[in-house]
Design an enzyme around this catalytic site. Structure first.
Site, PDB file in Angstrom:
ATOM      1  N   CYS A   1       0.808  -1.222   0.000  1.00 33.13           N
ATOM      2  CA  CYS A   1       0.000   0.000   0.000  1.00 33.13           C
ATOM      3  C   CYS A   1       0.842   1.274   0.000  1.00 33.13           C
ATOM      4  O   CYS A   1       0.366   2.340  -0.393  1.00 33.13           O
ATOM      5  CB  CYS A   1      -0.942   0.016   1.193  1.00 33.13           C
ATOM      6  SG  CYS A   1      -2.114  -1.366   1.201  1.00 33.13           S
TER       7      CYS A   1
ATOM      8  N   HIS B   1      -3.289   7.387   1.930  1.00 30.29           N
ATOM      9  CA  HIS B   1      -3.684   6.060   1.457  1.00 30.29           C
ATOM     10  C   HIS B   1      -5.103   5.810   1.932  1.00 30.29           C
ATOM     11  O   HIS B   1      -5.422   5.995   3.108  1.00 30.29           O
ATOM     12  CB  HIS B   1      -2.724   5.017   2.026  1.00 30.29           C
ATOM     13  CG  HIS B   1      -3.195   3.615   1.839  1.00 30.29           C
ATOM     14  ND1 HIS B   1      -3.688   3.151   0.636  1.00 30.29           N
ATOM     15  CD2 HIS B   1      -3.258   2.569   2.713  1.00 30.29           C
ATOM     16  CE1 HIS B   1      -4.027   1.876   0.779  1.00 30.29           C
ATOM     17  NE2 HIS B   1      -3.782   1.509   2.020  1.00 30.29           N
TER      18      HIS B   1
ATOM     19  N   ASN C   1     -10.064   0.020  -0.517  1.00 31.31           N
ATOM     20  CA  ASN C   1      -8.603   0.075  -0.429  1.00 31.31           C
ATOM     21  C   ASN C   1      -8.025  -0.488  -1.731  1.00 31.31           C
ATOM     22  O   ASN C   1      -8.068  -1.690  -1.966  1.00 31.31           O
ATOM     23  CB  ASN C   1      -8.133  -0.746   0.772  1.00 31.31           C
ATOM     24  CG  ASN C   1      -6.633  -0.694   0.976  1.00 31.31           C
ATOM     25  OD1 ASN C   1      -5.875  -0.294   0.097  1.00 31.31           O
ATOM     26  ND2 ASN C   1      -6.182  -1.125   2.146  1.00 31.31           N
TER      27      ASN C   1
END
Length: 323
Positions: free
Chosen positions: A114, A250, A280
């Site tokens: 990520c 993020h 996500n």
């Protein structure tokens, strides 16, 4: 004069298939309200059968090039941040290079889960500052739907597929914090925490595996480490939270985003949030949010932006830039 790497263009691509929270309840003990309350996610996009990470990345790359008013031949390098490349090798980046029709330059992938886009952006900045390249296409692209355990409601409801891209270009500034472009970065990792977020398979095991996560522990580390890395990068740039126009974090979990903003002393009116619509998307989430933030009219020329992310590894970092 000081060399700076400036964002010239930005773009994104999302697969057509939209998967609403309510659809999970058909097969799992979960509900729309349960998912929203724990993550802030309402829907996500999933890649179609036969649609790979390099396909998503190429669509985002073309959008960023169009935004910049450039052609593929104008690009010196491509860096793709991904944990879900289509093949063990070659890299997704070289596949994008081919799909764009680029016969020159160079291309490679970066894998920091990520945090991948932050690591890719920092590396592309270094290539420009060192004279290795004048224009770098930096892409975050993922098809996490291919590594999810669809029986695990704690993880499969959180992730989506997508891609975002920026064109980073050599420019000059006065060497002050008022310059456009990347002003500072901060990168970190700590392998002691690798078991908090990982995939239980890989090439040497001859098993693709599924994503596994200890959610509570990841949450705890995320809030602490994201605020910390953002402050470090701001300090390097000679700036503080008061100078920040937008945090573009993020997009993992709305509760993490809110807690991090609070820890930095900033209100949610200064945070670009897209997690509700995308879920996500790992390394794709920050460039996706940058592109959407610009399209919404939130991000404007001269704005000071902090991007920050944490992912498996654990790996985390931030970049401070002026739009």
């Amino acid at each position: 004069m000081t060399t700076r790497a400036v964002i010239r263009g930005v773009g994104h691509y999302l697969p057509e298939r939209i998967f609403e929270n309510a659809e999970f309840s058909e097969k799992l003990d979960t509900s729309d309200s349960w998912i929203r309350s724990r993550s802030g996610i309402e829907r996500r996009h999933f890649a179609a059968e036969g649609q790979g990470t390099a396909d998503l990345a190429t669509r985002a790359a073309r959008a960023a090039l169009d935004d910049a008013g450039l052609k593929p031949a104008d690009i010196d390098a491509i860096v793709v941040a991904t944990s879900t490349a289509d093949l063990t090798f070659p890299s997704a980046a070289t596949m994008v290079q081919d799909k764009l029709g680029m016969e020159g330059g160079f291309a490679f992938d970066i894998q920091a889960v990520c945090a991948g886009f932050v690591f890719a952006l920092a590396n592309a900045n270094g290539m420009i500052l060192s004279g290795q390249a004048d224009r770098v296409l930096v892409i975050g692209a993922e098809t996490f739907s291919r590594i999810l355990d669809w029986t695990d409601r704690g993880t499969c409801v959180l992730f989506g597929d997508g891609a975002g891209a920026v064109v980073l270009e050599r420019d000059t500034g006065n060497g002050t914090a008022q310059d456009r472009g990347i002003l500072a970065s901060d990168l970190n990792s700590d392998g002691r925490y690798r078991d908090l977020l990982y995939v239980d398979g890989g090439v040497s095991t001859q098993n693709t595996g599924h994503l596994r996560m200890q959610g509570k522990e990841v949450f705890r580390h995320a809030v602490e480490k994201l605020a910390q890395t953002a402050h470090k990068a701001l300090d390097k740039a000679g700036l503080s939270s008061e100078d920040v126009s937008w945090i573009v974090p993020h997009q993992a979990n709305l509760r993490i985003i809110k807690a991090t903003a609070q820890k930095m002393g900033l209100g949610m009116d200064r945070v670009v949030v897209t997690v509700q619509d995308h879920g996500n998307t790992s390394a794709a989430s920050i460039p996706l949010a940058l592109s959407v933030g610009k399209a919404r009219g939130q991000i404007k020329p001269g704005d000071l932006i902090v991007v920050e992310a944490i992912g498996g590894g654990l790996a985390w970092g931030s970049v401070v830039l002026r739009w």
